[in-house]
Design a protein around this motif. Structure first.
Motif, PDB file in Angstrom:
ATOM      1  N   GLU A 301       0.874  -1.141  -0.098  1.00  0.00           N
ATOM      2  CA  GLU A 301      -0.116  -0.019   0.077  1.00  0.00           C
ATOM      3  C   GLU A 301       0.748   1.384   0.036  1.00  0.00           C
ATOM      4  O   GLU A 301       0.691   2.290  -0.712  1.00  0.00           O
ATOM      5  CB  GLU A 301      -1.026  -0.057   1.382  1.00  0.00           C
ATOM      6  N   LYS A 302       2.013   1.120   0.771  1.00  0.00           N
ATOM      7  CA  LYS A 302       2.791   2.261   0.908  1.00  0.00           C
ATOM      8  C   LYS A 302       4.129   2.482  -0.008  1.00  0.00           C
ATOM      9  O   LYS A 302       4.931   3.148  -0.068  1.00  0.00           O
ATOM     10  CB  LYS A 302       3.394   2.493   2.175  1.00  0.00           C
ATOM     11  N   GLY A 303       4.073   1.165  -0.882  1.00  0.00           N
ATOM     12  CA  GLY A 303       5.085   1.104  -1.996  1.00  0.00           C
ATOM     13  C   GLY A 303       6.284   0.610  -1.515  1.00  0.00           C
ATOM     14  O   GLY A 303       6.620   0.051  -0.333  1.00  0.00           O
ATOM     15  N   ASP A 304       7.479   0.634  -2.476  1.00  0.00           N
ATOM     16  CA  ASP A 304       8.812  -0.157  -1.795  1.00  0.00           C
ATOM     17  C   ASP A 304       9.801   0.907  -2.240  1.00  0.00           C
ATOM     18  O   ASP A 304      10.394   1.046  -3.475  1.00  0.00           O
ATOM     19  CB  ASP A 304       9.107  -1.442  -2.694  1.00  0.00           C
ATOM     20  N   LEU A 305      10.307   2.053  -1.297  1.00  0.00           N
ATOM     21  CA  LEU A 305      10.969   3.248  -1.913  1.00  0.00           C
ATOM     22  C   LEU A 305      12.475   2.974  -2.061  1.00  0.00           C
ATOM     23  O   LEU A 305      12.741   3.417  -3.108  1.00  0.00           O
ATOM     24  CB  LEU A 305      10.960   4.251  -0.634  1.00  0.00           C
ATOM     25  N   ASP A 306      12.950   1.883  -1.625  1.00  0.00           N
ATOM     26  CA  ASP A 306      14.386   1.577  -1.906  1.00  0.00           C
ATOM     27  C   ASP A 306      14.299   0.298  -2.833  1.00  0.00           C
ATOM     28  O   ASP A 306      15.598  -0.111  -3.019  1.00  0.00           O
ATOM     29  CB  ASP A 306      14.968   1.334  -0.538  1.00  0.00           C
ATOM     30  N   ASN A 307      13.257  -0.021  -3.236  1.00  0.00           N
ATOM     31  CA  ASN A 307      13.340  -1.141  -4.377  1.00  0.00           C
ATOM     32  C   ASN A 307      14.003  -2.339  -3.936  1.00  0.00           C
ATOM     33  O   ASN A 307      14.684  -2.788  -4.602  1.00  0.00           O
ATOM     34  CB  ASN A 307      14.055  -0.447  -5.514  1.00  0.00           C
ATOM     35  N   ASP A 308      13.845  -2.772  -2.502  1.00  0.00           N
ATOM     36  CA  ASP A 308      14.852  -3.872  -2.227  1.00  0.00           C
ATOM     37  C   ASP A 308      13.914  -5.290  -2.196  1.00  0.00           C
ATOM     38  O   ASP A 308      14.235  -6.241  -1.721  1.00  0.00           O
ATOM     39  CB  ASP A 308      15.278  -3.664  -0.918  1.00  0.00           C
ATOM     40  N   VAL A 310      11.153  -5.583  -0.153  1.00  0.00           N
ATOM     41  CA  VAL A 310      10.339  -5.386   1.057  1.00  0.00           C
ATOM     42  C   VAL A 310       9.565  -4.252   1.014  1.00  0.00           C
ATOM     43  O   VAL A 310      10.169  -3.168   0.985  1.00  0.00           O
ATOM     44  CB  VAL A 310      11.411  -5.543   2.145  1.00  0.00           C
ATOM     45  N   CYS A 311       8.172  -4.588   1.260  1.00  0.00           N
ATOM     46  CA  CYS A 311       7.275  -3.275   1.324  1.00  0.00           C
ATOM     47  C   CYS A 311       7.650  -2.438   2.408  1.00  0.00           C
ATOM     48  O   CYS A 311       8.107  -2.713   3.470  1.00  0.00           O
ATOM     49  CB  CYS A 311       5.839  -3.834   1.325  1.00  0.00           C
ATOM     50  N   ASP A 312       7.448  -1.047   2.082  1.00  0.00           N
ATOM     51  CA  ASP A 312       7.581  -0.031   3.110  1.00  0.00           C
ATOM     52  C   ASP A 312       6.772  -0.336   4.333  1.00  0.00           C
ATOM     53  O   ASP A 312       7.053   0.534   5.497  1.00  0.00           O
ATOM     54  CB  ASP A 312       7.489   1.250   2.412  1.00  0.00           C
ATOM     55  N   ASP A 313       5.572  -0.805   4.302  1.00  0.00           N
ATOM     56  CA  ASP A 313       4.673  -1.009   5.206  1.00  0.00           C
ATOM     57  C   ASP A 313       5.632  -1.826   6.514  1.00  0.00           C
ATOM     58  O   ASP A 313       5.173  -1.653   7.840  1.00  0.00           O
ATOM     59  CB  ASP A 313       3.571  -1.966   5.038  1.00  0.00           C
ATOM     60  N   TRP A 314       6.558  -2.704   6.235  1.00  0.00           N
ATOM     61  CA  TRP A 314       7.046  -3.312   7.252  1.00  0.00           C
ATOM     62  C   TRP A 314       8.756  -3.468   7.016  1.00  0.00           C
ATOM     63  O   TRP A 314       9.507  -3.987   7.667  1.00  0.00           O
ATOM     64  CB  TRP A 314       6.694  -4.964   7.564  1.00  0.00           C
ATOM     65  N   ASP A 315       9.339  -2.432   6.334  1.00  0.00           N
ATOM     66  CA  ASP A 315      10.489  -2.372   6.006  1.00  0.00           C
ATOM     67  C   ASP A 315      11.365  -1.611   7.129  1.00  0.00           C
ATOM     68  O   ASP A 315      11.019  -0.460   7.465  1.00  0.00           O
ATOM     69  CB  ASP A 315      10.746  -1.475   4.513  1.00  0.00           C
ATOM     70  N   ARG A 316      12.212  -2.126   7.785  1.00  0.00           N
ATOM     71  CA  ARG A 316      13.026  -1.555   8.811  1.00  0.00           C
ATOM     72  C   ARG A 316      14.102  -0.683   8.430  1.00  0.00           C
ATOM     73  O   ARG A 316      14.658  -0.168   9.381  1.00  0.00           O
ATOM     74  CB  ARG A 316      13.367  -2.654   9.873  1.00  0.00           C
ATOM     75  N   GLN A 317      14.322  -0.949   7.011  1.00  0.00           N
ATOM     76  CA  GLN A 317      15.644   0.138   6.468  1.00  0.00           C
ATOM     77  C   GLN A 317      15.159   0.629   5.032  1.00  0.00           C
ATOM     78  O   GLN A 317      15.062  -0.197   4.174  1.00  0.00           O
ATOM     79  CB  GLN A 317      16.953  -0.777   6.564  1.00  0.00           C
ATOM     80  N   GLY A 330      13.837  -6.109   5.401  1.00  0.00           N
ATOM     81  CA  GLY A 330      14.484  -5.113   4.547  1.00  0.00           C
ATOM     82  C   GLY A 330      15.635  -4.703   4.831  1.00  0.00           C
ATOM     83  O   GLY A 330      16.029  -3.684   4.711  1.00  0.00           O
ATOM     84  N   VAL A 331      16.527  -5.292   5.993  1.00  0.00           N
ATOM     85  CA  VAL A 331      17.866  -4.837   6.623  1.00  0.00           C
ATOM     86  C   VAL A 331      18.808  -5.574   5.668  1.00  0.00           C
ATOM     87  O   VAL A 331      18.912  -6.718   5.420  1.00  0.00           O
ATOM     88  CB  VAL A 331      17.953  -4.972   7.926  1.00  0.00           C
ATOM     89  N   ALA A 332      19.851  -4.678   5.116  1.00  0.00           N
ATOM     90  CA  ALA A 332      20.951  -5.255   4.220  1.00  0.00           C
ATOM     91  C   ALA A 332      21.671  -6.226   5.266  1.00  0.00           C
ATOM     92  O   ALA A 332      21.722  -6.290   6.349  1.00  0.00           O
ATOM     93  CB  ALA A 332      21.852  -4.222   4.092  1.00  0.00           C
ATOM     94  N   LEU A 333      21.993  -7.295   4.343  1.00  0.00           N
ATOM     95  CA  LEU A 333      22.754  -8.346   4.974  1.00  0.00           C
ATOM     96  C   LEU A 333      24.198  -8.093   5.486  1.00  0.00           C
ATOM     97  O   LEU A 333      24.975  -7.507   4.613  1.00  0.00           O
ATOM     98  CB  LEU A 333      22.808  -9.585   4.294  1.00  0.00           C
ATOM     99  N   ASP A 334      24.636  -8.650   6.674  1.00  0.00           N
ATOM    100  CA  ASP A 334      26.026  -8.476   7.039  1.00  0.00           C
ATOM    101  C   ASP A 334      26.643  -9.984   7.654  1.00  0.00           C
ATOM    102  O   ASP A 334      26.416 -10.072   8.556  1.00  0.00           O
ATOM    103  CB  ASP A 334      26.213  -7.107   7.985  1.00  0.00           C
ATOM    104  N   MET A 335      26.852 -10.757   6.756  1.00  0.00           N
ATOM    105  CA  MET A 335      27.206 -12.286   7.282  1.00  0.00           C
ATOM    106  C   MET A 335      28.072 -12.428   8.352  1.00  0.00           C
ATOM    107  O   MET A 335      27.962 -13.179   9.451  1.00  0.00           O
ATOM    108  CB  MET A 335      27.692 -13.074   5.971  1.00  0.00           C
ATOM    109  N   ASP A 336      29.204 -11.409   8.320  1.00  0.00           N
ATOM    110  CA  ASP A 336      30.462 -11.771   9.339  1.00  0.00           C
ATOM    111  C   ASP A 336      30.011 -10.685  10.584  1.00  0.00           C
ATOM    112  O   ASP A 336      30.977 -10.704  11.401  1.00  0.00           O
ATOM    113  CB  ASP A 336      31.646 -11.526   8.851  1.00  0.00           C
TER     114      ASP A 336
END
Length: 366
Positions: A301-308, A310-317, A330-336
């Motif tokens: 409903e609110k779109g996906d501003l950063d195009n990742d 994950v909808c902006d409704d529940w995107d934490r980043q 919606g948080v960028a992965l940091d494996m290590d």
């Protein structure tokens, strides 16, 4: 052994019953009678959804119909009048109760058979009456009406039936009943019946109501009143030596017909009166709304501003860099877990400082 087993089963049940009883007596919701999923309210005046009280007034013609001295004589109608007022309570959408007061006057004529009729001529009489009654009101239109979602519900057929008490005063005159100067002297036939238990009567009738507005109904009504009294028409009791007008016809009940036009003033603050509400039509209307509702499913409903993805409704980043892999939030992965996201980390599986592009100090990033 059996007694011990019985006690083992009974004691927990007894404690549960006491606890359940405590829940039942509370006035809060949810309780043992409600899961809390429904909109439950206390049964009091504040929880009303409809108007259910009204005051009705009206009037019209009154006619002595089935009697010895009748309002319909020699092909002509002798008109009388009546007026009524009632306090009405609608109990369900199909049934109500009315407390009614009615007063009026009927005019009638009669001719005795044989020589008595020749001597007396056509007698004229009137009956002045007042009545207090209780009426049951059945809304036939709500009881048997075909329901759909497209027909406006403005007309309703009603049926009435009830009992009451009446008082009345009658007078009958003819050419033979008012002889003051000749012998034997005679006085007019007069009856005065007080309002008492022995003046019991029945009435039935029907009417058509029109829902003019949320405040006013208009009604045309016809009522048939069964008096059970052979003197109600003014014919008197009939004594020896006096012409017996109450013996012209067989039967001991003089009955009256009233035809009225009236108004009902609906009391209360709600938009709809209970008499004009049909639960089945309401259910069908709601089903129709659901059947014709748009079922378009909006994913974001609110779109996906950063195009990742994950909808902006529940995107934490909301500002994830383009091309970065993200988790379900919606948080960028940091494996290590070294603080450098995998998109920029040259050593994805080995932690290292930011200034060395995420690689250890002894390792040169490629």
């Amino acid at each position: 052994m059996k007694l011990n087993l019985l006690l083992t089963l009974a004691i927990p049940i007894a404690f549960y019953a006491q606890n359940n009883s405590a829940v039942n007596t509370t006035g809060d919701y949810p309780n043992s009678y409600s899961s809390g999923s429904a909109k439950v309210k206390h049964f009091d005046n504040s929880s009303r959804m409809f108007r259910d009280w009204s005051i009705s007034v009206g009037g019209g013609g009154a006619f002595m119909q089935n009697a010895d001295v009748t309002s319909f004589y020699d092909g002509k109608v002798n008109f009388g009048w009546n007026a009524y007022a009632s306090l009405d309570k609608q109990i369900t959408h199909t049934f109500g109760m009315n407390l009614q007061y009615q007063m009026g006057k009927t005019n009638q004529k009669a001719l005795l058979p044989g020589a008595a009729g020749i001597a007396a001529g056509v007698a004229t009489a009137y009956t002045k009456y007042h009545q207090v009654s209780i009426l049951g009101d059945i809304n036939f239109s709500n009881l048997v009406r075909r329901t759909d979602n497209h027909s406006p519900y403005r007309w309703a057929l009603h049926g009435y039936g009830g009992v009451g008490l009446q008082g009345y005063r009658t007078l009958l005159l003819d050419n033979d009943m008012s002889r003051w100067s000749t012998t034997p002297r005679r006085i007019p036939v007069q009856i005065e019946q007080k309002l008492a238990l022995d003046s019991f009567f029945y009435q039935i009738g029907t009417g058509v109501k029109f829902n003019a507005s949320k405040l006013i109904d208009i009604e045309a009504r016809a009522m048939y009143i069964i008096s059970g009294d052979d003197s109600f028409d003014g014919g008197g009791f009939g004594k020896n030596g006096v012409p017996r007008y109450n013996a012209i016809k067989d039967g001991n009940s003089d009955n009256m017909l009233t035809v009225n036009l009236g108004l009902s003033f609906k009391l209360g603050k709600h938009d709809t009166h209970l008499a004009w509400f049909d639960p089945l039509q309401n259910i069908n209307s709601r089903i129709n709304v659901l059947d014709n509702a748009n079922n378009d499913f909006v994913v974001c409903e609110k779109g996906d501003l950063d195009n990742d993805g994950v909808c902006d409704d529940w995107d934490r980043q909301l500002d994830t860099p383009a091309g970065a892999r993200v988790d379900g939030a919606g948080v960028a992965l940091d494996m290590d877990l070294d603080g450098v996201i995998d998109l920029y980390d040259k050593c994805v599986t080995v932690p290292g400082p930011v200034e060395n592009n995420g690689c250890p100090i002894n390792v040169n990033p490629k």
